[in-house]
Design a protein around this motif. Sequence first.
Motif, PDB file in Angstrom:
ATOM      1  N   LEU A 280      91.628 -94.835  14.812  1.00 61.07           N
ATOM      2  CA  LEU A 280      90.786 -94.380  13.710  1.00 61.07           C
ATOM      3  C   LEU A 280      91.522 -94.621  12.414  1.00 61.07           C
ATOM      4  N   ALA A 281      90.892 -95.343  11.500  1.00 61.12           N
ATOM      5  CA  ALA A 281      91.478 -95.603  10.179  1.00 61.12           C
ATOM      6  C   ALA A 281      90.513 -95.139   9.110  1.00 61.12           C
ATOM      7  N   LEU A 282      91.066 -94.648   7.983  1.00 63.65           N
ATOM      8  CA  LEU A 282      90.261 -94.193   6.858  1.00 63.65           C
ATOM      9  C   LEU A 282      90.403 -95.170   5.702  1.00 63.65           C
ATOM     10  N   GLU A 292      83.303 -90.037  -1.282  1.00 64.50           N
ATOM     11  CA  GLU A 292      83.123 -90.295   0.140  1.00 64.50           C
ATOM     12  C   GLU A 292      84.384 -90.931   0.688  1.00 64.50           C
ATOM     13  N   VAL A 293      84.472 -90.960   1.999  1.00 67.05           N
ATOM     14  CA  VAL A 293      85.590 -91.618   2.655  1.00 67.05           C
ATOM     15  C   VAL A 293      85.022 -92.456   3.792  1.00 67.05           C
ATOM     16  N   GLY A 294      85.554 -93.666   3.950  1.00 64.56           N
ATOM     17  CA  GLY A 294      85.088 -94.549   5.007  1.00 64.56           C
ATOM     18  C   GLY A 294      85.892 -94.356   6.285  1.00 64.56           C
ATOM     19  N   LEU A 295      85.212 -94.381   7.423  1.00 64.77           N
ATOM     20  CA  LEU A 295      85.851 -94.285   8.727  1.00 64.77           C
ATOM     21  C   LEU A 295      85.663 -95.609   9.462  1.00 64.77           C
ATOM     22  N   LEU A 309      79.075 -94.224  26.337  1.00 66.63           N
ATOM     23  CA  LEU A 309      79.909 -93.386  25.481  1.00 66.63           C
ATOM     24  C   LEU A 309      79.095 -92.749  24.362  1.00 66.63           C
ATOM     25  N   VAL A 310      79.387 -91.491  24.093  1.00 61.66           N
ATOM     26  CA  VAL A 310      78.910 -90.812  22.900  1.00 61.66           C
ATOM     27  C   VAL A 310      80.126 -90.581  22.015  1.00 61.66           C
ATOM     28  N   VAL A 311      80.107 -91.165  20.833  1.00 61.88           N
ATOM     29  CA  VAL A 311      81.256 -91.125  19.929  1.00 61.88           C
ATOM     30  C   VAL A 311      80.884 -90.302  18.702  1.00 61.88           C
ATOM     31  N   ASP A 312      81.543 -89.175  18.513  1.00 59.92           N
ATOM     32  CA  ASP A 312      81.348 -88.323  17.342  1.00 59.92           C
ATOM     33  C   ASP A 312      82.681 -88.155  16.634  1.00 59.92           C
ATOM     34  N   TYR A 313      82.651 -87.501  15.493  1.00 55.95           N
ATOM     35  CA  TYR A 313      83.906 -87.207  14.798  1.00 55.95           C
ATOM     36  C   TYR A 313      83.824 -85.808  14.203  1.00 55.95           C
ATOM     37  N   LEU A 344      83.464 -99.647  14.891  1.00 58.42           N
ATOM     38  CA  LEU A 344      82.404 -98.761  14.417  1.00 58.42           C
ATOM     39  C   LEU A 344      82.761 -98.288  13.011  1.00 58.42           C
ATOM     40  N   ASP A 345      81.823 -98.417  12.088  1.00 60.85           N
ATOM     41  CA  ASP A 345      82.070 -98.029  10.698  1.00 60.85           C
ATOM     42  C   ASP A 345      81.114 -96.924  10.270  1.00 60.85           C
TER      43      ASP A 345
END
Length: 383
Positions: A280-282, A292-295, A309-313, A344-345
Amino acid sequence: MEPFKNLINPTTVANTGLHLRKAWPRFDRARFETQAATGLDRLEFKARAMQLADALEATLPDDFASACDVLEASLAPPVAMDAQGEPLKLGEARDAHGIGGWALWAVGEFVARRGVASEAAAQRGLACLHAVTQRFTAEFAIRPLIQRHPALAFDTLGHWVNDPSAHVRRLVSEGSRPRLPWGLRLQSLVADPAPTLPLLLALQDDPSSYVRRSVANHLNDIAKDHPDLVAGWVRDHLIDAPDERSALLRHASRSLIKAGHAPTLAAWGLASGLKGDATLALSAKRASVGGEVGLQAVLRSRSRVPQLLVVDYAVHHVRANGSTSPKVFKGWKLTLAPGEARTLDKRHSLKPVTTRTLYPGTHLIDLRVNGVVVAEAAFDLKA
């Protein structure tokens, strides 16, 4: 933008008085309108509705059954439904034909206040709410009657699951939700939701999407206090489920999936964590409130078979006292092929919202795959 509170305004008061006078020629319209409209511009939204309800109490017949007769005779026609079973948005044009829209919040409040007095009053009040909910909603008004007269209320709701009106069938589920937002919390159902389960069973395959969405939200309410019960419900009712029920159960599972509740993940075939690696990079190490911040997440499969897969943050927000509290946000649902690397962005907004104040400090973000934390990153938030 017009303030939301202005949905209840002097025109609302005048229209309500007009139709009450038509329904009951002895109605003291002038007294009602004076009491309901005085100082209305200084009041917020709920206070305006309560002031209308006070004016109804002061001017409708003292006999509750007679008051309900007047109210029912003054109502606009029921709101029609579209082909999917969703209520049509008709706006204020209906007001020429009777009381409708936000004025009915006050009508429901009147029924709730007077309908709890006795079982006979509750029975008459439920009948009145049956009519009200077809024009607006009675989900808040019915809750004091459920709390004070549960046997009568649940017997009535049991009959209403077969009502021809989707508005009424939705009320069965929405009105009895244990934790309805902005509504009276039904603590007995928070502790034991058993009385509502037969109702939800009868409604989960309802032809109206309006009703089914309420059932999903009701089950999501129950999941907050009885997660294993809802996981079992999902597991049992996914068997041979039509598409509409599967969608309902998915919506009902949303909080448990985000929380990584193992039995719920297993029910959806998501019991296995990621077989592979994740990063994971920001987009920045520092950000400001309002920005805002990009993931960017990268998943690499080391499996020989596809992975669902279910991908959450989760963002671990800094609180006023310096501690942190995680809030899970929905991310992606995907199938990762054998050996695949997927990027994934996401852009995460840092604008303040009414339900959360953003405080400066280091905010951790963790990436969760099927409920399991697989990667982390952090940024500093400035005021």
